[in-house]
Design a protein around this motif. Structure first.
Motif, PDB file in Angstrom:
ATOM      1  N   ILE A   1      -0.606 -12.087 -17.112  1.00  0.00           N
ATOM      2  CA  ILE A   1       0.116 -11.101 -16.285  1.00  0.00           C
ATOM      3  C   ILE A   1       1.628 -11.303 -16.424  1.00  0.00           C
ATOM      4  CG2 ILE A   1       0.568 -10.388 -13.894  1.00  0.00           C
ATOM      5  CD1 ILE A   1      -2.382 -10.963 -13.293  1.00  0.00           C
ATOM      6  N   LYS A   2       2.044 -12.572 -16.572  1.00  0.00           N
ATOM      7  CA  LYS A   2       3.500 -12.831 -16.671  1.00  0.00           C
ATOM      8  C   LYS A   2       4.083 -12.255 -17.967  1.00  0.00           C
ATOM      9  CE  LYS A   2       3.677 -17.665 -18.534  1.00  0.00           C
ATOM     10  NZ  LYS A   2       2.769 -17.523 -19.597  1.00  0.00           N
ATOM     11  N   GLU A   3       3.224 -11.945 -18.955  1.00  0.00           N
ATOM     12  CA  GLU A   3       3.728 -11.359 -20.214  1.00  0.00           C
ATOM     13  C   GLU A   3       3.867  -9.833 -20.121  1.00  0.00           C
ATOM     14  OE1 GLU A   3       3.716 -15.174 -21.720  1.00  0.00           O
ATOM     15  OE2 GLU A   3       4.809 -13.350 -22.243  1.00  0.00           O
ATOM     16  N   THR A   4       3.445  -9.261 -18.984  1.00  0.00           N
ATOM     17  CA  THR A   4       3.522  -7.793 -18.847  1.00  0.00           C
ATOM     18  C   THR A   4       4.690  -7.411 -17.937  1.00  0.00           C
ATOM     19  OG1 THR A   4       2.095  -7.719 -16.886  1.00  0.00           O
ATOM     20  CG2 THR A   4       0.999  -7.641 -19.033  1.00  0.00           C
ATOM     21  N   LYS A   5       5.031  -6.140 -17.937  1.00  0.00           N
ATOM     22  CA  LYS A   5       6.185  -5.676 -17.150  1.00  0.00           C
ATOM     23  C   LYS A   5       5.796  -5.534 -15.679  1.00  0.00           C
ATOM     24  CE  LYS A   5      10.187  -3.729 -16.280  1.00  0.00           C
ATOM     25  NZ  LYS A   5      11.351  -4.625 -16.163  1.00  0.00           N
ATOM     26  N   ILE A   6       4.673  -4.855 -15.444  1.00  0.00           N
ATOM     27  CA  ILE A   6       4.258  -4.643 -14.059  1.00  0.00           C
ATOM     28  C   ILE A   6       3.116  -5.611 -13.741  1.00  0.00           C
ATOM     29  CG2 ILE A   6       3.436  -2.932 -12.377  1.00  0.00           C
ATOM     30  CD1 ILE A   6       4.778  -0.848 -14.299  1.00  0.00           C
ATOM     31  N   LYS A   7       3.434  -6.577 -12.884  1.00  0.00           N
ATOM     32  CA  LYS A   7       2.538  -7.716 -12.637  1.00  0.00           C
ATOM     33  C   LYS A   7       1.776  -7.462 -11.347  1.00  0.00           C
ATOM     34  CE  LYS A   7       6.035 -10.547 -14.958  1.00  0.00           C
ATOM     35  NZ  LYS A   7       6.892  -9.408 -15.351  1.00  0.00           N
ATOM     36  N   VAL A   8       0.446  -7.295 -11.478  1.00  0.00           N
ATOM     37  CA  VAL A   8      -0.359  -6.853 -10.329  1.00  0.00           C
ATOM     38  C   VAL A   8      -1.441  -7.866  -9.964  1.00  0.00           C
ATOM     39  CG1 VAL A   8      -1.810  -4.981  -9.425  1.00  0.00           C
ATOM     40  CG2 VAL A   8       0.021  -4.456 -11.072  1.00  0.00           C
ATOM     41  N   ALA A   9      -1.519  -8.148  -8.662  1.00  0.00           N
ATOM     42  CA  ALA A   9      -2.615  -8.972  -8.128  1.00  0.00           C
ATOM     43  C   ALA A   9      -3.456  -8.075  -7.231  1.00  0.00           C
ATOM     44  CB  ALA A   9      -2.052 -10.141  -7.326  1.00  0.00           C
ATOM     45  N   VAL A  10      -4.771  -8.208  -7.285  1.00  0.00           N
ATOM     46  CA  VAL A  10      -5.618  -7.431  -6.374  1.00  0.00           C
ATOM     47  C   VAL A  10      -5.517  -8.076  -4.978  1.00  0.00           C
ATOM     48  CG1 VAL A  10      -7.170  -6.502  -8.136  1.00  0.00           C
ATOM     49  CG2 VAL A  10      -7.660  -8.748  -7.117  1.00  0.00           C
ATOM     50  N   ALA A  11      -5.833  -7.321  -3.952  1.00  0.00           N
ATOM     51  CA  ALA A  11      -5.571  -7.749  -2.560  1.00  0.00           C
ATOM     52  C   ALA A  11      -6.180  -9.112  -2.233  1.00  0.00           C
ATOM     53  CB  ALA A  11      -6.112  -6.696  -1.611  1.00  0.00           C
ATOM     54  N   ASN A  12      -7.341  -9.395  -2.797  1.00  0.00           N
ATOM     55  CA  ASN A  12      -8.050 -10.657  -2.482  1.00  0.00           C
ATOM     56  C   ASN A  12      -7.819 -11.730  -3.540  1.00  0.00           C
ATOM     57  OD1 ASN A  12      -9.379  -9.008  -4.274  1.00  0.00           O
ATOM     58  ND2 ASN A  12     -11.421  -9.727  -3.751  1.00  0.00           N
ATOM     59  N   ALA A  13      -6.750 -11.565  -4.312  1.00  0.00           N
ATOM     60  CA  ALA A  13      -6.441 -12.556  -5.361  1.00  0.00           C
ATOM     61  C   ALA A  13      -6.037 -13.895  -4.744  1.00  0.00           C
ATOM     62  CB  ALA A  13      -5.305 -12.028  -6.242  1.00  0.00           C
ATOM     63  N   ASP A  14      -6.049 -14.948  -5.572  1.00  0.00           N
ATOM     64  CA  ASP A  14      -5.538 -16.253  -5.140  1.00  0.00           C
ATOM     65  C   ASP A  14      -4.146 -16.068  -4.533  1.00  0.00           C
ATOM     66  OD1 ASP A  14      -7.735 -17.642  -6.108  1.00  0.00           O
ATOM     67  OD2 ASP A  14      -6.812 -18.093  -8.039  1.00  0.00           O
ATOM     68  N   PRO A  15      -3.833 -16.734  -3.401  1.00  0.00           N
ATOM     69  CA  PRO A  15      -2.503 -16.595  -2.779  1.00  0.00           C
ATOM     70  C   PRO A  15      -1.352 -16.878  -3.756  1.00  0.00           C
ATOM     71  CG  PRO A  15      -3.969 -17.879  -1.372  1.00  0.00           C
ATOM     72  CD  PRO A  15      -4.735 -17.614  -2.639  1.00  0.00           C
ATOM     73  N   GLU A  16      -1.550 -17.891  -4.643  1.00  0.00           N
ATOM     74  CA  GLU A  16      -0.450 -18.198  -5.582  1.00  0.00           C
ATOM     75  C   GLU A  16      -0.188 -17.015  -6.521  1.00  0.00           C
ATOM     76  OE1 GLU A  16      -3.463 -19.983  -5.121  1.00  0.00           O
ATOM     77  OE2 GLU A  16      -3.278 -21.418  -6.773  1.00  0.00           O
ATOM     78  N   LEU A  17      -1.231 -16.266  -6.870  1.00  0.00           N
ATOM     79  CA  LEU A  17      -1.021 -15.110  -7.758  1.00  0.00           C
ATOM     80  C   LEU A  17      -0.372 -13.973  -6.970  1.00  0.00           C
ATOM     81  CD1 LEU A  17      -1.402 -13.876 -10.600  1.00  0.00           C
ATOM     82  CD2 LEU A  17      -3.589 -12.951  -9.789  1.00  0.00           C
TER      83      LEU A  17
ATOM     84  N   ASP B   1       4.389  -8.583  -8.758  1.00  0.00           N
ATOM     85  CA  ASP B   1       5.328  -7.540  -8.287  1.00  0.00           C
ATOM     86  C   ASP B   1       4.604  -6.653  -7.275  1.00  0.00           C
ATOM     87  OD1 ASP B   1       7.214  -8.284 -10.257  1.00  0.00           O
ATOM     88  OD2 ASP B   1       6.106  -7.120 -11.754  1.00  0.00           O
ATOM     89  N   ILE B   2       3.320  -6.384  -7.585  1.00  0.00           N
ATOM     90  CA  ILE B   2       2.537  -5.474  -6.735  1.00  0.00           C
ATOM     91  C   ILE B   2       1.234  -6.167  -6.325  1.00  0.00           C
ATOM     92  CG2 ILE B   2       1.221  -3.289  -6.725  1.00  0.00           C
ATOM     93  CD1 ILE B   2       3.174  -2.179  -8.797  1.00  0.00           C
ATOM     94  N   VAL B   3       0.925  -6.090  -5.042  1.00  0.00           N
ATOM     95  CA  VAL B   3      -0.393  -6.540  -4.555  1.00  0.00           C
ATOM     96  C   VAL B   3      -1.095  -5.288  -4.039  1.00  0.00           C
ATOM     97  CG1 VAL B   3      -1.658  -8.023  -2.941  1.00  0.00           C
ATOM     98  CG2 VAL B   3       0.526  -8.809  -3.928  1.00  0.00           C
ATOM     99  N   THR B   4      -2.255  -4.997  -4.597  1.00  0.00           N
ATOM    100  CA  THR B   4      -2.949  -3.763  -4.188  1.00  0.00           C
ATOM    101  C   THR B   4      -3.403  -3.897  -2.733  1.00  0.00           C
ATOM    102  OG1 THR B   4      -5.103  -4.595  -4.919  1.00  0.00           O
ATOM    103  CG2 THR B   4      -3.771  -3.384  -6.552  1.00  0.00           C
ATOM    104  N   THR B   5      -3.623  -2.770  -2.094  1.00  0.00           N
ATOM    105  CA  THR B   5      -4.067  -2.849  -0.685  1.00  0.00           C
ATOM    106  C   THR B   5      -5.577  -3.113  -0.648  1.00  0.00           C
ATOM    107  OG1 THR B   5      -4.494  -0.480  -0.609  1.00  0.00           O
ATOM    108  CG2 THR B   5      -2.305  -1.201   0.070  1.00  0.00           C
ATOM    109  N   LYS B   6      -6.239  -2.757  -1.758  1.00  0.00           N
ATOM    110  CA  LYS B   6      -7.703  -2.921  -1.785  1.00  0.00           C
ATOM    111  C   LYS B   6      -8.091  -4.097  -2.702  1.00  0.00           C
ATOM    112  CE  LYS B   6      -9.060   1.690  -0.426  1.00  0.00           C
ATOM    113  NZ  LYS B   6      -7.716   2.376  -0.516  1.00  0.00           N
ATOM    114  N   PRO B   7      -9.266  -4.694  -2.460  1.00  0.00           N
ATOM    115  CA  PRO B   7      -9.683  -5.878  -3.221  1.00  0.00           C
ATOM    116  C   PRO B   7     -10.331  -5.551  -4.568  1.00  0.00           C
ATOM    117  CG  PRO B   7     -11.322  -5.365  -1.566  1.00  0.00           C
ATOM    118  CD  PRO B   7     -10.217  -4.355  -1.378  1.00  0.00           C
TER     119      PRO B   7
END
Ligand SMILES: O=C(O)COP(=O)(O)O
Ligand SMILES: [Mg+2]
Length: 243
Positions: free
Chosen positions: A196-212, A217-223
């Motif tokens: 993810i760090k190699e991409t421009k828009i870095k997205v974690a899903v809502a239930n991702a590991d807290p460190e991620l 840049d974006i955390v989705t509202t849904k898991p």
């Protein structure tokens, strides 16, 4: 958001219905197909064995590259498979399998792996997963300096240090002439930060590991897969895609 030309997605915990299941979120699959129909290169990026990832890609109906074994193998289509390392974690894996056999067992996928090996935590010890992972990580990284250890939430992975999901994704971007600013990466585990760090828009899903979630840049509202649907909707709207 710039025109997205390549979108990279982790599989388990990201395209599935949640982070403790391997059941695919079928609406997320539909969204991946729509993304590809609109000309975006869709890359599956997984720690699963390559045959699992390529099989999934084929039956979903995606035509982009696939990354397996935590980046150690790339499938470009046809008969083209590329290894991104010449090392194997097999010796370290067999050592850990013996030493920690009370707590972990080998994934059935290991007979189809060449570089990265997976250990599953026994059910009765799942509540101590991070403790077991940390102990194995310390043991392996001390005894086998060319091996790194990661935990996806599904399995503990022993991977040659000279490779990773990020190295594989960068190879694919290069081969397709895609610039970093034209990409997006989506995942659920801190292991996914590597790509993810190699991409421009870095997205974690809502239930991702807290460190991620902290790094994204974006955390989705849904898991999980429902978060993938959400972010693909944004990409399609931004790219003014309709098909
Ligand atoms: O195989 C695993 O450990 C999980 O796979 P993933 O990399 O698709 O999340
Ligand atoms: Mg995952």
């Amino acid at each position: 958001m710039l025109m997205i030309r390549l979108a990279a997605f982790d599989i388990d915990g990201t395209l599935t219905i949640n982070r403790s299941s391997s059941i695919l979120c079928l609406e997320a699959v539909e969204a991946l197909r729509k993304l590809e129909r609109n000309g975006v290169i869709v890359v599956l990026v997984s720690s699963n064995a390559l045959p699992v990832v390529v099989g999934l890609k084929k039956y979903i109906g995606l035509s982009g590259p696939a990354i397996g074994e935590t980046g150690a193998l790339i499938y470009y289509g046809g008969e083209e498979i590329v290894a991104t390392t010449k090392y194997s974690a097999k010796q370290a894996y067999l050592d850990v399998l013996e030493k920690y056999k009370e707590y972990v067992y080998g994934s059935w996928q290991n007979m189809f792996r060449l570089h990265d090996y997976a250990l599953r935590i026994r059910k009765q010890y799942l509540s101590r997963d991070n403790e077991i992972y940390s102990s194995i990580k310390e043991y392996v990284e001390n005894k086998y300096p060319h091996i790194k250890v990661g935990y996806s939430g599904y399995a503990i992975h022993l991977t040659p240090k000279d490779t990773g999901k990020g190295k594989a994704l960068k190879q694919i971007m290069e081969k397709h002439g895609i610039k970093q600013e034209e990409t997006i990466g989506v995942g659920d585990s801190i292991m996914d930060w590597e790509f993810i760090k190699e991409t421009k828009i870095k997205v974690a899903v809502a239930n991702a590991d807290p460190e991620l979630r902290k790094k994204a840049d974006i955390v989705t509202t849904k898991p999980s897969g429902y978060g993938v649907i959400e972010i693909i909707g944004k990409i399609l709207a931004n790219n003014k895609f309709t098909r």
